[in-house]
Motif scaffolding. Structure first.
Motif, PDB file in Angstrom:
ATOM      1  N   PHE A  52     -19.933 129.228  31.346  1.00 24.91           N
ATOM      2  CA  PHE A  52     -19.418 130.476  31.913  1.00 24.91           C
ATOM      3  C   PHE A  52     -18.877 131.386  30.809  1.00 24.91           C
ATOM      4  CE2 PHE A  52     -18.753 128.076  36.018  1.00 24.91           C
ATOM      5  CZ  PHE A  52     -19.782 128.730  36.674  1.00 24.91           C
ATOM      6  N   MET A  53     -18.243 130.798  29.820  1.00 27.43           N
ATOM      7  CA  MET A  53     -17.716 131.599  28.722  1.00 27.43           C
ATOM      8  C   MET A  53     -18.853 132.226  27.913  1.00 27.43           C
ATOM      9  SD  MET A  53     -15.178 130.526  25.598  1.00 27.43           S
ATOM     10  CE  MET A  53     -13.993 129.798  26.674  1.00 27.43           C
ATOM     11  N   PHE A  54     -19.952 131.490  27.758  1.00 26.63           N
ATOM     12  CA  PHE A  54     -21.069 132.003  26.969  1.00 26.63           C
ATOM     13  C   PHE A  54     -21.836 133.087  27.719  1.00 26.63           C
ATOM     14  CE2 PHE A  54     -19.850 128.875  24.246  1.00 26.63           C
ATOM     15  CZ  PHE A  54     -20.758 128.495  23.281  1.00 26.63           C
ATOM     16  N   PHE A  55     -21.821 133.058  29.060  1.00 30.41           N
ATOM     17  CA  PHE A  55     -22.534 134.073  29.825  1.00 30.41           C
ATOM     18  C   PHE A  55     -21.860 135.433  29.777  1.00 30.41           C
ATOM     19  CE2 PHE A  55     -24.707 130.657  32.382  1.00 30.41           C
ATOM     20  CZ  PHE A  55     -25.978 131.000  31.949  1.00 30.41           C
ATOM     21  N   ASP A  56     -20.563 135.487  29.538  1.00 30.50           N
ATOM     22  CA  ASP A  56     -19.838 136.755  29.515  1.00 30.50           C
ATOM     23  C   ASP A  56     -20.041 137.419  28.162  1.00 30.50           C
ATOM     24  OD1 ASP A  56     -18.206 138.861  30.100  1.00 30.50           O
ATOM     25  OD2 ASP A  56     -16.334 137.697  30.057  1.00 30.50           O
ATOM     26  N   GLY A  62     -16.512 142.226  18.966  1.00 30.07           N
ATOM     27  CA  GLY A  62     -15.379 142.416  18.073  1.00 30.07           C
ATOM     28  C   GLY A  62     -14.957 141.170  17.315  1.00 30.07           C
ATOM     29  N   GLY A  63     -15.869 140.312  16.973  1.00 29.85           N
ATOM     30  CA  GLY A  63     -15.532 139.121  16.204  1.00 29.85           C
ATOM     31  C   GLY A  63     -15.026 137.960  17.026  1.00 29.85           C
ATOM     32  N   SER A  64     -15.074 138.076  18.332  1.00 28.25           N
ATOM     33  CA  SER A  64     -14.592 136.995  19.204  1.00 28.25           C
ATOM     34  C   SER A  64     -15.529 135.805  19.235  1.00 28.25           C
ATOM     35  CB  SER A  64     -14.413 137.496  20.630  1.00 28.25           C
ATOM     36  OG  SER A  64     -13.526 138.567  20.668  1.00 28.25           O
ATOM     37  N   SER A  65     -16.745 135.981  18.738  1.00 27.45           N
ATOM     38  CA  SER A  65     -17.703 134.876  18.784  1.00 27.45           C
ATOM     39  C   SER A  65     -17.224 133.701  17.941  1.00 27.45           C
ATOM     40  CB  SER A  65     -19.075 135.335  18.311  1.00 27.45           C
ATOM     41  OG  SER A  65     -19.034 135.743  16.960  1.00 27.45           O
ATOM     42  N   LEU A  69     -16.910 129.939  19.273  1.00 29.40           N
ATOM     43  CA  LEU A  69     -17.551 128.877  18.506  1.00 29.40           C
ATOM     44  C   LEU A  69     -16.546 127.807  18.089  1.00 29.40           C
ATOM     45  CD1 LEU A  69     -20.134 127.857  17.033  1.00 29.40           C
ATOM     46  CD2 LEU A  69     -19.364 129.171  15.068  1.00 29.40           C
ATOM     47  N   PHE A  70     -15.363 128.218  17.659  1.00 30.60           N
ATOM     48  CA  PHE A  70     -14.341 127.271  17.227  1.00 30.60           C
ATOM     49  C   PHE A  70     -13.898 126.366  18.375  1.00 30.60           C
ATOM     50  CE2 PHE A  70      -9.799 126.235  16.868  1.00 30.60           C
ATOM     51  CZ  PHE A  70      -9.856 125.406  15.761  1.00 30.60           C
ATOM     52  N   TYR A  71     -13.575 126.959  19.520  1.00 34.13           N
ATOM     53  CA  TYR A  71     -13.092 126.142  20.639  1.00 34.13           C
ATOM     54  C   TYR A  71     -14.183 125.246  21.203  1.00 34.13           C
ATOM     55  CZ  TYR A  71      -8.617 128.492  20.638  1.00 34.13           C
ATOM     56  OH  TYR A  71      -7.386 128.956  20.279  1.00 34.13           O
ATOM     57  N   ALA A  72     -15.394 125.749  21.300  1.00 28.41           N
ATOM     58  CA  ALA A  72     -16.497 124.915  21.790  1.00 28.41           C
ATOM     59  C   ALA A  72     -16.777 123.775  20.809  1.00 28.41           C
ATOM     60  CB  ALA A  72     -17.743 125.762  21.996  1.00 28.41           C
ATOM     61  N   GLY A  73     -16.744 124.067  19.525  1.00 28.92           N
ATOM     62  CA  GLY A  73     -16.945 123.026  18.518  1.00 28.92           C
ATOM     63  C   GLY A  73     -15.803 122.032  18.474  1.00 28.92           C
ATOM     64  N   LEU A  74     -14.577 122.509  18.664  1.00 28.74           N
ATOM     65  CA  LEU A  74     -13.417 121.621  18.658  1.00 28.74           C
ATOM     66  C   LEU A  74     -13.481 120.628  19.813  1.00 28.74           C
ATOM     67  CD1 LEU A  74     -10.629 120.988  17.387  1.00 28.74           C
ATOM     68  CD2 LEU A  74      -9.659 122.564  19.052  1.00 28.74           C
TER      69      LEU A  74
END
Length: 97
Positions: A52-56, A62-65, A69-74
């Motif tokens: 759901f987070m990736f679909f939005d 603005g650099g939020s990717s 990426l950090f939270y999904a990888g963590l």
């Protein structure tokens, strides 16, 4: 919108790797069946949440990717770490028949 940058492709690889390991453990392993079912359920829950987070599209502006990426990888790293720790624990402290 699923990004296809190099970093995200590595993340998708690890998601698919964990998915294959858990599906194999759930359906083909008699020894760790209940452990794998619990982990597969947890994996599906956080995969759906990050899906759901990736679909939005606004999550990648603005650099939020990098934050996504950090939270999904963590999360995937912590899940892999837990699987490895439990695997080591079971291999050392399991009764020998």
């Amino acid at each position: 919108m699923f990004p296809i940058d190099g970093e995200f492709l590595i993340l998708y690889f690890f998601y698919s790797l964990i998915g294959v390991i858990l599906i194999y453990g759930t359906f083909f392993s008699i020894k760790y069946n209940s452990f794998s079912k619990i982990n597969l359920f947890v994996f599906l829950v956080y995969s759906i949440l990050f899906g759901f987070m990736f679909f939005d599209k606004s999550n990648f502006e603005g650099g939020s990717s990098l934050v996504v990426l950090f939270y999904a990888g963590l999360i995937i790293f912590l899940h892999l770490l837990i699987l490895v720790i439990f695997g080591i624990y079971k291999s050392f402290f399991q009764e020998k028949n």
